[in-house]
Design a protein around this motif. Structure first.
Motif, PDB file in Angstrom:
ATOM      1  N   ASP A 191      -5.756  13.556 -10.035  1.00 31.41           N
ATOM      2  CA  ASP A 191      -5.296  12.693 -11.124  1.00 31.41           C
ATOM      3  C   ASP A 191      -5.993  11.347 -10.956  1.00 31.41           C
ATOM      4  OD1 ASP A 191      -4.015  11.068 -12.943  1.00 31.41           O
ATOM      5  OD2 ASP A 191      -1.996  11.469 -12.188  1.00 31.41           O
ATOM      6  N   ALA A 192      -6.889  11.029 -11.857  1.00 27.12           N
ATOM      7  CA  ALA A 192      -7.665   9.785 -11.762  1.00 27.12           C
ATOM      8  C   ALA A 192      -6.784   8.546 -11.875  1.00 27.12           C
ATOM      9  CB  ALA A 192      -8.749   9.756 -12.831  1.00 27.12           C
ATOM     10  N   GLY A 193      -5.565   8.713 -12.339  1.00 22.79           N
ATOM     11  CA  GLY A 193      -4.635   7.593 -12.439  1.00 22.79           C
ATOM     12  C   GLY A 193      -3.728   7.452 -11.236  1.00 22.79           C
ATOM     13  N   HIS A 194      -3.924   8.309 -10.228  1.00 22.13           N
ATOM     14  CA  HIS A 194      -3.107   8.272  -9.007  1.00 22.13           C
ATOM     15  C   HIS A 194      -3.318   6.930  -8.308  1.00 22.13           C
ATOM     16  CE1 HIS A 194      -0.969  10.098  -5.642  1.00 22.13           C
ATOM     17  NE2 HIS A 194      -1.890   9.589  -4.838  1.00 22.13           N
ATOM     18  N   ASN A 195      -2.250   6.215  -8.021  1.00 19.09           N
ATOM     19  CA  ASN A 195      -2.423   4.857  -7.494  1.00 19.09           C
ATOM     20  C   ASN A 195      -2.193   4.719  -5.996  1.00 19.09           C
ATOM     21  OD1 ASN A 195       0.316   5.095  -7.421  1.00 19.09           O
ATOM     22  ND2 ASN A 195       0.735   3.543  -8.963  1.00 19.09           N
ATOM     23  N   GLU A 196      -2.129   5.824  -5.266  1.00 15.51           N
ATOM     24  CA  GLU A 196      -1.994   5.753  -3.816  1.00 15.51           C
ATOM     25  C   GLU A 196      -3.324   6.121  -3.163  1.00 15.51           C
ATOM     26  OE1 GLU A 196       1.326   8.048  -2.479  1.00 15.51           O
ATOM     27  OE2 GLU A 196       2.675   7.167  -3.955  1.00 15.51           O
ATOM     28  N   ASP A 197      -3.526   5.634  -1.937  1.00 11.48           N
ATOM     29  CA  ASP A 197      -4.738   5.945  -1.197  1.00 11.48           C
ATOM     30  C   ASP A 197      -4.830   7.449  -0.937  1.00 11.48           C
ATOM     31  OD1 ASP A 197      -5.212   3.255  -1.158  1.00 11.48           O
ATOM     32  OD2 ASP A 197      -4.907   2.996   0.997  1.00 11.48           O
ATOM     33  N   ILE A 198      -6.057   7.952  -0.949  1.00 12.88           N
ATOM     34  CA  ILE A 198      -6.327   9.351  -0.645  1.00 12.88           C
ATOM     35  C   ILE A 198      -7.431   9.397   0.398  1.00 12.88           C
ATOM     36  CG2 ILE A 198      -7.173  11.564  -1.520  1.00 12.88           C
ATOM     37  CD1 ILE A 198      -6.185  10.730  -4.300  1.00 12.88           C
ATOM     38  N   SER A 199      -7.183  10.121   1.494  1.00 10.21           N
ATOM     39  CA  SER A 199      -8.215  10.349   2.501  1.00 10.21           C
ATOM     40  C   SER A 199      -8.928  11.637   2.150  1.00 10.21           C
ATOM     41  CB  SER A 199      -7.600  10.452   3.895  1.00 10.21           C
ATOM     42  OG  SER A 199      -7.080   9.212   4.280  1.00 10.21           O
ATOM     43  N   PHE A 200     -10.244  11.548   2.085  1.00 10.58           N
ATOM     44  CA  PHE A 200     -11.044  12.713   1.725  1.00 10.58           C
ATOM     45  C   PHE A 200     -12.330  12.699   2.532  1.00 10.58           C
ATOM     46  CE2 PHE A 200     -14.158  14.981  -0.893  1.00 10.58           C
ATOM     47  CZ  PHE A 200     -13.489  16.186  -1.071  1.00 10.58           C
ATOM     48  N   ASN A 201     -12.543  13.724   3.319  1.00 12.83           N
ATOM     49  CA  ASN A 201     -13.760  13.906   4.106  1.00 12.83           C
ATOM     50  C   ASN A 201     -14.101  12.673   4.945  1.00 12.83           C
ATOM     51  OD1 ASN A 201     -15.906  15.391   5.089  1.00 12.83           O
ATOM     52  ND2 ASN A 201     -17.274  14.815   3.421  1.00 12.83           N
ATOM     53  N   GLY A 202     -13.090  12.121   5.596  1.00 13.42           N
ATOM     54  CA  GLY A 202     -13.303  11.020   6.532  1.00 13.42           C
ATOM     55  C   GLY A 202     -13.300   9.623   5.925  1.00 13.42           C
ATOM     56  N   THR A 203     -13.090   9.502   4.644  1.00 16.24           N
ATOM     57  CA  THR A 203     -13.072   8.198   3.977  1.00 16.24           C
ATOM     58  C   THR A 203     -11.776   8.062   3.189  1.00 16.24           C
ATOM     59  OG1 THR A 203     -15.483   8.268   3.761  1.00 16.24           O
ATOM     60  CG2 THR A 203     -14.330   6.689   2.377  1.00 16.24           C
ATOM     61  N   THR A 204     -11.235   6.849   3.185  1.00 15.80           N
ATOM     62  CA  THR A 204     -10.029   6.580   2.410  1.00 15.80           C
ATOM     63  C   THR A 204     -10.420   5.881   1.113  1.00 15.80           C
ATOM     64  OG1 THR A 204      -8.694   6.413   4.407  1.00 15.80           O
ATOM     65  CG2 THR A 204      -7.777   5.428   2.413  1.00 15.80           C
ATOM     66  N   TYR A 205      -9.927   6.424  -0.005  1.00 11.11           N
ATOM     67  CA  TYR A 205     -10.230   5.907  -1.330  1.00 11.11           C
ATOM     68  C   TYR A 205      -8.958   5.351  -1.961  1.00 11.11           C
ATOM     69  CZ  TYR A 205     -14.461   8.640  -0.646  1.00 11.11           C
ATOM     70  OH  TYR A 205     -15.630   9.147  -0.148  1.00 11.11           O
ATOM     71  N   SER A 206      -9.128   4.333  -2.800  1.00  6.77           N
ATOM     72  CA  SER A 206      -7.995   3.641  -3.410  1.00  6.77           C
ATOM     73  C   SER A 206      -8.117   3.621  -4.928  1.00  6.77           C
ATOM     74  CB  SER A 206      -7.930   2.193  -2.923  1.00  6.77           C
ATOM     75  OG  SER A 206      -7.856   2.141  -1.526  1.00  6.77           O
ATOM     76  N   PHE A 207      -7.003   3.316  -5.559  1.00  6.84           N
ATOM     77  CA  PHE A 207      -6.976   3.094  -6.996  1.00  6.84           C
ATOM     78  C   PHE A 207      -7.570   1.719  -7.280  1.00  6.84           C
ATOM     79  CE2 PHE A 207      -4.892   1.452 -10.818  1.00  6.84           C
ATOM     80  CZ  PHE A 207      -5.109   2.483 -11.708  1.00  6.84           C
ATOM     81  N   LYS A 208      -8.409   1.637  -8.285  1.00 11.68           N
ATOM     82  CA  LYS A 208      -9.015   0.376  -8.679  1.00 11.68           C
ATOM     83  C   LYS A 208      -8.575   0.018 -10.092  1.00 11.68           C
ATOM     84  CE  LYS A 208     -11.296  -0.246  -4.930  1.00 11.68           C
ATOM     85  NZ  LYS A 208     -10.758  -1.154  -3.942  1.00 11.68           N
ATOM     86  N   ALA A 209      -7.793  -1.043 -10.179  1.00  9.26           N
ATOM     87  CA  ALA A 209      -7.307  -1.493 -11.486  1.00  9.26           C
ATOM     88  C   ALA A 209      -8.457  -2.108 -12.280  1.00  9.26           C
ATOM     89  CB  ALA A 209      -6.187  -2.500 -11.303  1.00  9.26           C
ATOM     90  N   THR A 210      -8.464  -1.826 -13.578  1.00  8.49           N
ATOM     91  CA  THR A 210      -9.470  -2.425 -14.457  1.00  8.49           C
ATOM     92  C   THR A 210      -8.810  -3.333 -15.494  1.00  8.49           C
ATOM     93  OG1 THR A 210      -9.381  -0.477 -15.900  1.00  8.49           O
ATOM     94  CG2 THR A 210     -11.103  -0.523 -14.196  1.00  8.49           C
ATOM     95  N   GLY A 211      -7.521  -3.448 -15.400  1.00 11.10           N
ATOM     96  CA  GLY A 211      -6.739  -4.276 -16.323  1.00 11.10           C
ATOM     97  C   GLY A 211      -5.271  -4.065 -16.024  1.00 11.10           C
ATOM     98  N   HIS A 212      -4.423  -4.633 -16.827  1.00 10.89           N
ATOM     99  CA  HIS A 212      -2.992  -4.475 -16.627  1.00 10.89           C
ATOM    100  C   HIS A 212      -2.569  -3.045 -16.984  1.00 10.89           C
ATOM    101  CE1 HIS A 212       1.161  -5.542 -16.230  1.00 10.89           C
ATOM    102  NE2 HIS A 212       1.409  -5.077 -17.454  1.00 10.89           N
ATOM    103  N   GLY A 213      -2.147  -2.293 -15.965  1.00  7.66           N
ATOM    104  CA  GLY A 213      -1.691  -0.929 -16.183  1.00  7.66           C
ATOM    105  C   GLY A 213      -2.797   0.085 -16.411  1.00  7.66           C
TER     106      GLY A 213
END
Length: 161
Positions: A81-103
Motif C-alpha cells: 500500500d503506497a499510502g502506508h505510513n509506517e516504516d518498512i524494512s525490506f532487503n536490509g534497508t528501512t523505508y519510510s512514508f514521505k509526505a508531499t502535502g497535508h494528508g
C-alpha cells in the motif's frame, strides 16, 4: 441429529463461500525479505492504494485467476500500500512514508520498487527474482491473459513451501 447435520452444512457452506471470495494469500510486505531468504523463490508485488479503483479491480482479478492460484506455491505474493505510513524494512534497508502535502504522500519503498520515468502509477506490478532483482515492472492494469503469461515465466522447479 438432523439439526446437527443441517447446522454443519450451513457452517461448511459459509466457510466454502468465504474461501471462494477471500483475498489471494499474501505475505505482508514487511515479512517478505525473511520469507525470501528462508525459502528463496520469486515474489510478485502489487503496489496499490486504498483509493485506487483499478487496484481493487486487479485484486478481484487475482481472486478469479486460476493460473495465479496454480502459481502461488512457487512464488510469494505481496501487496504494498503506497499510502502506508509506517516504516518498512525490506532487503536490509528501512523505508519510510514521505509526505508531499497535508494528508498526501507515498511510501519510499513504493517508489524504489515501482517508479517508472520519475512517476509512480497505481497499480504497479513488480516481479522480483530470488536475489531481490526486479525482472519485470508494469505500471497500470494488467489483463488476465497477460498475468497468466507473466506467471508462466516463473520457475516451477522450486519446492512449494
Amino acid at each position: 441429529m438432523n439439526r446437527l447435520v443441517g447446522i454443519s452444512s450451513i457452517i461448511f457452506a459459509v466457510f466454502a463461500w468465504n474461501g471462494a471470495t477471500a483475498q489471494p494469500h499474501s505475505v505482508p510486505i514487511g515479512e517478505l525479505t525473511d520469507s525470501m531468504r528462508l525459502h528463496p523463490k520469486h515474489a510478485l508485488i502489487l503496489i496499490s492504494t486504498d483509493w485506487c479503483t483499478f487496484c481493487r479491480m486487479q485484486k478481484a482479478q487475482l481472486r478469479k485467476n486460476d493460473d495465479f492460484k496454480k502459481a502461488v506455491p512457487y512464488l510469494y505474493f505481496a501487496e504494498l500500500d503506497a499510502g502506508h505510513n509506517e516504516d518498512i524494512s525490506f532487503n536490509g534497508t528501512t523505508y519510510s512514508f514521505k509526505a508531499t502535502g497535508h494528508g498526501t504522500g507515498s511510501h519510499e519503498l513504493a517508489y524504489v520498487l515501482g517508479e517508472t520515468g520519475n512517476r509512480l502509477a497505481f497499480p504497479t506490478w513488480v516481479l522480483l527474482n530470488e536475489n531481490f532483482e526486479i525482472i519485470f515492472k508494469f505500471p497500470g492494469v494488467i489483463k488476465a491473459g497477460e498475468l497468466s503469461q507473466l506467471l508462466e515465466t516463473i520457475p516451477r522447479h522450486s519446492t512449494p513451501k
